[in-house]
Design an enzyme around this catalytic site. Structure first.
Site, PDB file in Angstrom:
ATOM      1  N   HIS A  37      43.051  43.385  39.523  1.00 62.60           N
ATOM      2  CA  HIS A  37      42.491  42.063  39.192  1.00 62.60           C
ATOM      3  C   HIS A  37      40.995  42.183  38.900  1.00 62.60           C
ATOM      4  O   HIS A  37      40.476  41.567  37.978  1.00 62.60           O
ATOM      5  CB  HIS A  37      42.658  41.093  40.365  1.00 62.60           C
ATOM      6  CG  HIS A  37      44.073  40.749  40.695  1.00 62.60           C
ATOM      7  ND1 HIS A  37      44.683  41.131  41.874  1.00 62.60           N
ATOM      8  CD2 HIS A  37      44.994  40.035  40.003  1.00 62.60           C
ATOM      9  CE1 HIS A  37      45.907  40.652  41.891  1.00 62.60           C
ATOM     10  NE2 HIS A  37      46.132  39.997  40.779  1.00 62.60           N
ATOM     11  N   GLY A 147      46.824  41.868  32.766  1.00 60.94           N
ATOM     12  CA  GLY A 147      47.041  43.306  32.944  1.00 60.94           C
ATOM     13  C   GLY A 147      48.327  43.755  32.273  1.00 60.94           C
ATOM     14  O   GLY A 147      49.302  43.007  32.202  1.00 60.94           O
TER      15      GLY A 147
END
Ligand code: PAF
Length: 287
Positions: A37, A147
């Site tokens: 993250h 991601g």
């Protein structure tokens, strides 16, 4: 770092920024943050004037058999981590704020949700697309970062944004791995030390398959056999799916790989379902 809980406040904040000509980047998360993250946030920080991160455990993307209540949460820890990378605003709405009584509108993305995790997790991508559409309407970002570990999620969001003419640039970022190669995930938290070791079979399967590909093997069957063989060697692992898919449509490849292929894995280690992937024909991310 400002924390905003109400949708109206978030929209007003972003509208003001837009009037001032500021560029807003956005990282949606379900909290319990890790380096993966943070890598999205660091990139978001570089690319914009203001970085907004959402922390919201989205109930609509959990199936009836998936334990929403068990999903790890630690807002204080998340807050300290976000401070280290210069997050400007945390958008942390409640479930009631996002899905008030009477809520009944959902976003369905079609073809690209059918294979891989879409087969195993009915309704999951409907929940993901819905919450991301809602979050985009709350945060009003110019760009949003996702991601590539959730490769199918990235394709679903790209498709939704294109099909619904949403004015948000979607940026896919490389998988972040532990030093031993394990892909970072909030779900790694569920693994006991024995399971954590066993979970390395996912990246081992990826490495073995990449090696075969780099040595010239292009037959889909042979490449898949190698990956499946490595995972089956691990006695605590149970394969949900291991597939070679087209990197855009995510349809299964048959015959041979012509140029590139997504090798995607979903494997249970004990009761924890882990996913990982790689694109054969592209460079492997460094650990
Ligand atoms: O990847 C996640 O953490 C979630 O699916 C997302 C994008 C924050 C939507 O809830």
């Amino acid at each position: 770092m400002e924390i905003i809980e109400r949708i109206k406040d978030m929209q007003a904040y972003s509208q003001d920024l837009r009037v001032e000509g500021k560029v807003i980047s956005f990282v949606p998360t379900m909290g319990y943050l890790h380096e993966g993250h943070l890598s999205l946030m660091k990139e978001g920080r570089k690319r914009a004037d203001v970085l907004v991160v959402s922390v919201f455990v989205n109930p609509t993307q959990f199936g009836p058999k998936e334990d929403l209540a068990k999903y790890p949460r630690d807002f204080d820890r998340d807050r300290s981590m976000m401070e280290t990378v210069g997050v400007d605003v945390v958008f942390a709405p409640t479930v009631e704020e996002m899905y008030p009584d009477g809520y009944q509108t959902y976003v369905e993305v079609d073809e690209v949700t059918k294979n891989l995790c879409g087969m195993a997790r009915a309704g999951h991508f409907r929940g993901v697309a819905t919450v991301c559409a809602k979050l985009f309407h709350c945060v009003l970002p110019h760009i949003a970062l996702f991601g590539r570990k959730d490769f199918q999620q990235l394709r679903v969001i790209e498709r939704m944004v294109k099909d619904m003419n949403m004015d948000v640039g979607i940026i896919g970022m490389p998988i972040v791995r532990e030093p031993d190669g394990m892909a970072m995930s909030s779900r790694n938290e569920y693994l006991n030390p024995k399971e954590r070791k066993a979970a390395l079979c996912l990246v081992k399967a990826i490495t073995a398959c990449r090696e075969l590909f780099d040595n010239g093997e292009r037959r889909v069957g042979a490449l898949l056999d190698r990956a499946v063989g490595v995972v089956m060697n691990e006695e605590t692992a149970r394969i949900d799916y291991i597939r070679l898919a087209h990197t855009e449509t995510l349809n299964d490849l048959v015959g041979v790989v012509w140029e590139k292929a997504l090798l995607a894995l979903a494997v249970y280690i004990g009761s924890t379902r882990l996913i990982d992937n790689t694109v054969l024909g592209e460079e492997f991310e460094k650990c």
